[in-house]
Design a protein around this motif. Sequence first.
Motif, short mmCIF file in Angstrom:
data_model
loop_
_atom_site.label_atom_id
_atom_site.label_comp_id
_atom_site.label_asym_id
_atom_site.label_seq_id
_atom_site.Cartn_x
_atom_site.Cartn_y
_atom_site.Cartn_z
N TYR A 1 0.86 -1.20 0.19
CA TYR A 1 -0.06 0.24 0.08
C TYR A 1 0.80 1.36 0.25
CZ TYR A 1 -3.85 -3.45 1.57
OH TYR A 1 -4.30 -4.11 1.10
N ALA A 2 1.64 1.15 0.38
CA ALA A 2 3.09 2.51 0.81
C ALA A 2 3.48 1.96 -0.52
CB ALA A 2 4.08 2.09 1.88
N ALA A 3 3.33 1.48 -0.64
CA ALA A 3 4.33 1.05 -3.16
C ALA A 3 3.73 1.67 -4.14
CB ALA A 3 5.21 -0.11 -2.79
N GLY A 4 2.05 2.46 -3.32
CA GLY A 4 1.26 2.46 -4.48
C GLY A 4 -0.14 2.07 -4.71
N MET A 5 0.07 1.16 -3.92
CA MET A 5 -1.22 0.08 -4.29
C MET A 5 -2.49 0.63 -3.43
SD MET A 5 -1.98 -4.57 -3.96
CE MET A 5 -2.32 -4.09 -2.15
N THR A 6 -3.53 1.21 -4.25
CA THR A 6 -4.98 1.98 -4.23
C THR A 6 -5.98 0.37 -3.38
OG1 THR A 6 -5.83 1.45 -6.37
CG2 THR A 6 -4.54 4.20 -5.41
N SER A 7 -6.92 0.69 -3.20
CA SER A 7 -7.71 -0.38 -2.68
C SER A 7 -8.68 0.05 -3.70
CB SER A 7 -8.56 0.20 -1.57
OG SER A 7 -9.18 1.12 -1.90
N HIS A 8 -8.86 0.13 -4.88
CA HIS A 8 -9.59 -0.42 -6.08
C HIS A 8 -8.35 -1.21 -6.73
CE1 HIS A 8 -11.52 0.12 -9.72
NE2 HIS A 8 -10.84 -0.15 -10.13
N VAL B 1 -8.48 -4.20 -5.11
CA VAL B 1 -9.31 -5.91 -5.67
C VAL B 1 -9.20 -5.91 -6.84
CG1 VAL B 1 -11.88 -5.80 -6.97
CG2 VAL B 1 -11.37 -3.97 -4.09
N MET C 1 -6.92 -9.34 -6.33
CA MET C 1 -7.42 -10.04 -5.70
C MET C 1 -7.91 -11.33 -6.54
SD MET C 1 -10.03 -7.72 -2.26
CE MET C 1 -8.70 -6.94 -1.33
N LEU C 2 -8.46 -10.84 -6.98
CA LEU C 2 -9.28 -11.50 -8.52
C LEU C 2 -7.96 -11.65 -8.79
CD1 LEU C 2 -11.90 -8.33 -9.65
CD2 LEU C 2 -12.74 -10.52 -8.55
N ARG D 1 -9.31 -9.52 3.59
CA ARG D 1 -9.50 -8.15 4.26
C ARG D 1 -7.57 -7.26 4.52
NH1 ARG D 1 -12.66 -8.60 6.50
NH2 ARG D 1 -13.63 -9.43 8.25
N ARG D 2 -7.24 -6.09 4.72
CA ARG D 2 -5.78 -4.70 4.29
C ARG D 2 -5.08 -6.09 5.09
NH1 ARG D 2 -4.28 -0.36 3.51
NH2 ARG D 2 -2.73 0.69 4.51
N ALA E 1 4.30 8.39 -2.22
CA ALA E 1 3.04 8.19 -3.30
C ALA E 1 1.51 8.71 -3.11
CB ALA E 1 2.59 6.81 -2.86
N ASN F 1 -1.63 8.06 -2.99
CA ASN F 1 -2.39 7.51 -1.42
C ASN F 1 -1.62 7.29 -0.41
OD1 ASN F 1 -0.69 5.46 -3.04
ND2 ASN F 1 -2.79 4.10 -2.34
N ASP F 2 0.04 7.76 -0.69
CA ASP F 2 -0.11 7.72 0.85
C ASP F 2 0.20 8.36 1.79
OD1 ASP F 2 4.09 7.36 2.37
OD2 ASP F 2 1.76 6.96 2.97
N ASP G 1 -12.78 -2.81 8.44
CA ASP G 1 -12.04 -2.99 7.38
C ASP G 1 -12.75 -4.37 6.60
OD1 ASP G 1 -8.73 -3.11 9.06
OD2 ASP G 1 -9.45 -1.44 7.86
N SER H 1 -16.76 -2.06 -7.29
CA SER H 1 -15.44 -2.65 -7.05
C SER H 1 -15.69 -3.74 -6.32
CB SER H 1 -14.33 -1.77 -7.36
OG SER H 1 -13.88 -0.83 -6.61
N ILE I 1 -15.48 -8.59 -4.98
CA ILE I 1 -15.35 -9.81 -3.75
C ILE I 1 -16.09 -9.47 -3.30
CG2 ILE I 1 -13.22 -10.03 -5.22
CD1 ILE I 1 -12.45 -7.81 -3.18
#
Lengths: 81, 409
Positions: A30-37, A40, A43-44, A60-61, B195, B197-198, B331, B399, B403
């Motif tokens: 997440y800190a490396a730039g992976m957004t929650s979108h 998803v 995960m898929l 879970r996160r 980033a 989002n950070d 979460d 989105s 899941i």
Amino acid sequence: MNEDTIRQVLIEHARLGTDAASVGAQADLYAAGMTSHASVNVMLGLEDAFDIEFPDEMLRRGTFESISSIQAAVGSLAEQE
Amino acid sequence: MTQDTATPETAASADSVTTETVQADAPKRELTDRVTEAVTVAAEHADVVDRDGRFPIEAMSAIAELGLLSLLVPSSEGGEGATISEVASVCRRLGRACSSTGLIYAMHQNQLAGLVRHGDNERFAAHRRRISTEQLLVASSTTEIGIGGDVRRSTCAVEPDTEGNFHLEKNAPVISYAEYADIIMVTARRSVDAAPNDQVLVLVDRSATSLEQTRAWDTLGFRGTCSPGWILNADGSIEDIMPQPFERISAHTMLPCAHIFWASVWLGMAEESVRKARVYVQKAARKSPGKTPPGALRLAELGIHLQAFQSYVTDAAAAIDANPPGSDELDSIPFTIRMNGLKVYASEQVVEIINRAMLITGIEGYREDSELSMGRLMRDARGAALMVNNDRILNHTASLELINRRGTK
């Protein structure tokens, strides 16, 4: 082999700010730039690549926080099958 | 800003139950009575606030004088340890009287919820004590030019110097009541290398902030929220950066609480329109006892929609009270979907209910100078779907639905 597949899924879907091929196994995705979108889609992508289904309690996160945590999650599901 | 020394009792953690400490001051009046007084002031000035598009200074002053700004702060820090549900109830009552006052109060309380639930160090405890003692008003700057309504991304960044201070410049399309706030909570990237989002959430004092207006606030509704566009330049101490990442603060508190508090205000607005419709129908009934007036059937339908709206809102508030920060449930995908849904539903229902209420009251509701005027409520209601566009929210939920696994086994 699992780790390579995981990295491949991250390359395709995680949209990291850094190169997913070389990001550390413990590094916070997440800190490396992976957004929650993006997570998803990751995960898929993982479900498709490993032919698994993450149950609700694993969605879970924390499960997708690092390559190492993903590997543990995928591993535990593969054992059950 | 002075840092208070630690108090003898254990500093209340953000999510622990606080015990009542002995108050040196006289016990406060019943909360419901104090809210009634604030609501009365808000109602008295609602029309002129709307007409002039000005800050509801009378209502907000009354709210401060009645100590209503610090309800969420633990008692040990000078607040009243209120629950999210209790504060949502205040938002709802204010919404019945003046939509703008209600929304300002709701936005302030959302910031307080973040400070209470995630400001888990002595620095932020001191801020909470100061907010309680001085009844300070807290504003928020999340959206940014070039990013729009996606509050989970920022362009601006915290720029620290070598002396433990930082500078921050943000070009914000809107900041509600910024000029009237004592404190502004600002989101920004953690550093210039971070980033998008950070993000971190930073507390800046209005006195250490310069605001350059870029866009006026002359809108269809919520005219008293005073939300012009601003270029914000602030200086602060790096100790005023909230200790938890904004991502967590947003998911666990600020997104659900924003939706709960806003939806509560909109619920209040809807309730006021139904009250007027009921007054109209009951007046007609008195004129011809034994005959059901035409609007009564429509009122019967309306009551059903209102009940469903009430239930969604109060249920959501209870859900967040049942899951303190750090709970796994916060979460989870179903929880996020539910909180997203609340905002979309409430913003649609407030318009729908007020429309139906106006149909019942007919020309009496259509007039601007009647006891039953619906115009201001109707105009205000239109803003609900736009403050974070519903389509953005629904796309996010879409989105997540890919899941969503709960309830399938």
